[in-house]
Design a protein around this motif. Structure first.
Motif, PDB file in Angstrom:
ATOM      1  N   MET A  93      15.648   0.424  -3.689  1.00  0.00           N
ATOM      2  CA  MET A  93      14.859   0.176  -2.791  1.00  0.00           C
ATOM      3  C   MET A  93      13.889  -1.149  -3.403  1.00  0.00           C
ATOM      4  N   LEU A  94      13.487  -1.863  -2.190  1.00  0.00           N
ATOM      5  CA  LEU A  94      12.596  -2.924  -2.695  1.00  0.00           C
ATOM      6  C   LEU A  94      11.148  -2.218  -2.501  1.00  0.00           C
ATOM      7  N   ALA A  95      10.169  -2.657  -3.619  1.00  0.00           N
ATOM      8  CA  ALA A  95       8.772  -2.108  -3.375  1.00  0.00           C
ATOM      9  C   ALA A  95       8.169  -2.413  -2.006  1.00  0.00           C
ATOM     10  N   VAL A  96       8.400  -3.616  -1.382  1.00  0.00           N
ATOM     11  CA  VAL A  96       7.976  -3.982  -0.072  1.00  0.00           C
ATOM     12  C   VAL A  96       8.325  -2.783   0.994  1.00  0.00           C
ATOM     13  N   GLU A  97       9.503  -2.572   0.887  1.00  0.00           N
ATOM     14  CA  GLU A  97      10.213  -1.390   1.763  1.00  0.00           C
ATOM     15  C   GLU A  97       9.300  -0.093   1.758  1.00  0.00           C
ATOM     16  N   ALA A  98       8.535   0.009   0.706  1.00  0.00           N
ATOM     17  CA  ALA A  98       8.127   1.356   0.450  1.00  0.00           C
ATOM     18  C   ALA A  98       6.568   1.022   0.870  1.00  0.00           C
ATOM     19  N   ASP A  99       6.287   0.071   1.439  1.00  0.00           N
ATOM     20  CA  ASP A  99       4.805  -0.196   1.999  1.00  0.00           C
ATOM     21  C   ASP A  99       4.482   0.926   3.181  1.00  0.00           C
ATOM     22  N   GLY A 100       3.250   1.462   2.638  1.00  0.00           N
ATOM     23  CA  GLY A 100       2.975   2.504   3.620  1.00  0.00           C
ATOM     24  C   GLY A 100       3.485   3.940   3.251  1.00  0.00           C
ATOM     25  N   ALA A 101       4.216   4.033   2.084  1.00  0.00           N
ATOM     26  CA  ALA A 101       5.025   5.182   1.929  1.00  0.00           C
ATOM     27  C   ALA A 101       4.305   6.031   1.012  1.00  0.00           C
ATOM     28  N   ASP A 102       4.695   7.470   1.012  1.00  0.00           N
ATOM     29  CA  ASP A 102       4.144   8.730   0.273  1.00  0.00           C
ATOM     30  C   ASP A 102       5.392   8.988  -0.934  1.00  0.00           C
ATOM     31  N   ILE A 103       5.114   8.502  -2.112  1.00  0.00           N
ATOM     32  CA  ILE A 103       5.790   8.839  -3.119  1.00  0.00           C
ATOM     33  C   ILE A 103       5.488   9.698  -4.161  1.00  0.00           C
ATOM     34  N   ILE A 104       6.497  10.760  -4.624  1.00  0.00           N
ATOM     35  CA  ILE A 104       6.044  11.625  -5.670  1.00  0.00           C
ATOM     36  C   ILE A 104       7.183  11.387  -6.714  1.00  0.00           C
ATOM     37  N   ASN A 117       0.916  -1.336  -0.041  1.00  0.00           N
ATOM     38  CA  ASN A 117      -0.023   0.108   0.001  1.00  0.00           C
ATOM     39  C   ASN A 117       0.783   1.214  -0.086  1.00  0.00           C
ATOM     40  N   MET A 118       0.527   2.245  -0.923  1.00  0.00           N
ATOM     41  CA  MET A 118       1.316   3.518  -0.775  1.00  0.00           C
ATOM     42  C   MET A 118       0.248   4.573  -1.549  1.00  0.00           C
ATOM     43  N   ARG A 119       0.929   5.659  -1.175  1.00  0.00           N
ATOM     44  CA  ARG A 119       0.201   7.024  -1.988  1.00  0.00           C
ATOM     45  C   ARG A 119       1.330   7.533  -2.871  1.00  0.00           C
ATOM     46  N   LEU A 120       0.712   7.367  -4.216  1.00  0.00           N
ATOM     47  CA  LEU A 120       1.809   7.617  -5.382  1.00  0.00           C
ATOM     48  C   LEU A 120       0.899   8.570  -6.079  1.00  0.00           C
ATOM     49  N   ASN A 121       1.717   9.567  -6.193  1.00  0.00           N
ATOM     50  CA  ASN A 121       1.429  11.058  -6.564  1.00  0.00           C
ATOM     51  C   ASN A 121       0.062  11.430  -6.242  1.00  0.00           C
ATOM     52  N   GLY A 122      -0.094  11.233  -4.990  1.00  0.00           N
ATOM     53  CA  GLY A 122      -1.593  11.885  -4.467  1.00  0.00           C
ATOM     54  C   GLY A 122      -2.450  10.683  -4.308  1.00  0.00           C
ATOM     55  N   ARG A 123      -2.394   9.480  -5.212  1.00  0.00           N
ATOM     56  CA  ARG A 123      -3.425   8.312  -5.256  1.00  0.00           C
ATOM     57  C   ARG A 123      -3.096   7.375  -4.365  1.00  0.00           C
ATOM     58  N   GLN A 124      -3.975   6.674  -3.600  1.00  0.00           N
ATOM     59  CA  GLN A 124      -3.778   5.563  -2.781  1.00  0.00           C
ATOM     60  C   GLN A 124      -3.825   4.417  -3.720  1.00  0.00           C
ATOM     61  N   ASN A 143       8.676   9.471   0.822  1.00  0.00           N
ATOM     62  CA  ASN A 143       8.604   9.864   2.145  1.00  0.00           C
ATOM     63  C   ASN A 143       9.171  11.220   2.694  1.00  0.00           C
ATOM     64  N   GLY A 144       9.257  12.026   1.676  1.00  0.00           N
ATOM     65  CA  GLY A 144      10.050  13.317   1.771  1.00  0.00           C
ATOM     66  C   GLY A 144      11.460  13.488   1.561  1.00  0.00           C
ATOM     67  N   LYS A 145      11.702  12.372   1.086  1.00  0.00           N
ATOM     68  CA  LYS A 145      13.457  12.265   0.580  1.00  0.00           C
ATOM     69  C   LYS A 145      13.549  11.933  -0.726  1.00  0.00           C
ATOM     70  N   ALA A 146      14.590  12.523  -1.315  1.00  0.00           N
ATOM     71  CA  ALA A 146      14.797  12.050  -2.769  1.00  0.00           C
ATOM     72  C   ALA A 146      15.641  10.604  -2.748  1.00  0.00           C
ATOM     73  N   MET A 147      15.109   9.889  -3.548  1.00  0.00           N
ATOM     74  CA  MET A 147      15.589   8.518  -3.561  1.00  0.00           C
ATOM     75  C   MET A 147      15.716   8.045  -4.886  1.00  0.00           C
ATOM     76  N   LYS A 148      16.830   7.084  -5.041  1.00  0.00           N
ATOM     77  CA  LYS A 148      16.886   6.333  -6.060  1.00  0.00           C
ATOM     78  C   LYS A 148      16.230   4.954  -6.201  1.00  0.00           C
ATOM     79  N   THR A 149      14.947   4.761  -6.669  1.00  0.00           N
ATOM     80  CA  THR A 149      14.029   3.706  -6.577  1.00  0.00           C
ATOM     81  C   THR A 149      14.484   2.459  -6.989  1.00  0.00           C
ATOM     82  N   CYS A 150      15.819   2.356  -7.652  1.00  0.00           N
ATOM     83  CA  CYS A 150      16.539   1.139  -7.992  1.00  0.00           C
ATOM     84  C   CYS A 150      17.274   0.677  -6.717  1.00  0.00           C
TER      85      CYS A 150
END
Length: 157
Positions: free
Chosen positions: A61-72, A4-11, A52-59
């Motif tokens: 990070m695992l998707a499962v680590e982003a559970d609950g994250a807010d991503i833009i 579950n994540m919030r991606l560009n304002g969408r759950q 979660n408010g930090k610039a990250m290289k998404t390669c």
């Protein structure tokens, strides 16, 4: 595993493999194409997103680590299908050529100027040093970022 994540304002709720990179999850599974796959090892920065408010290289990070994250991503900066003011400034200055890396640069600059709208040229260069533009538009980016600084300073006040 369900993520579950919030991606560009969408759950969002979607299945992810245990070893699936956040980059592949966002790009291939969720169809957000501004995050680009080029090196898959954190060297080029074309997969940059704000997590979660930090610039990250998404390669890196695992998707499962982003559970609950807010991503833009770059798509999320403009909202409602339009370009953000920062994106318009990049266009105005021709701060891209092929456009492949541009979304990542815009996301990273947005993060930098949100955190530090008074960043010096040296701080800007340092922040962008972990990203690679194969077309070499670095010279056009700096004037664009200087102009954008005024916008972010105005927002901060």
């Amino acid at each position: 595993m369900k993520v579950n994540m919030r991606l560009n304002g969408r759950q969002i709720e979607a299945e992810a493999e245990d070893n699936e990179l956040l980059l592949d999850f966002i790009r291939d599974r969720l169809g957000v194409k501004s995050v680009k796959a080029a090196c898959w090892r954190g060297e080029c920065g074309t997969c940059m997103a704000i997590v979660n408010g930090k610039a990250m290289k998404t390669c890196l990070m695992l998707a499962v680590e982003a559970d609950g994250a807010d991503i833009i991503t770059a798509e999320g900066l403009g909202g409602q299908g339009g370009l953000s003011p920062l994106q318009r400034i990049f266009v105005k200055h021709g701060a891209m050529q092929c456009g492949f890396c541009t979304p990542a640069f815009v996301v990273n600059v947005h993060y930098l100027l949100t955190e530090n709208p008074e960043a010096s040229d040296e701080e800007i260069k340092e922040k962008l040093s972990g990203m690679i533009c194969r077309c070499g538009t670095y010279n056009q980016m700096l004037p664009a970022i200087r102009e954008a600084k005024r916008l972010y300073l105005k927002r901060k006040k």
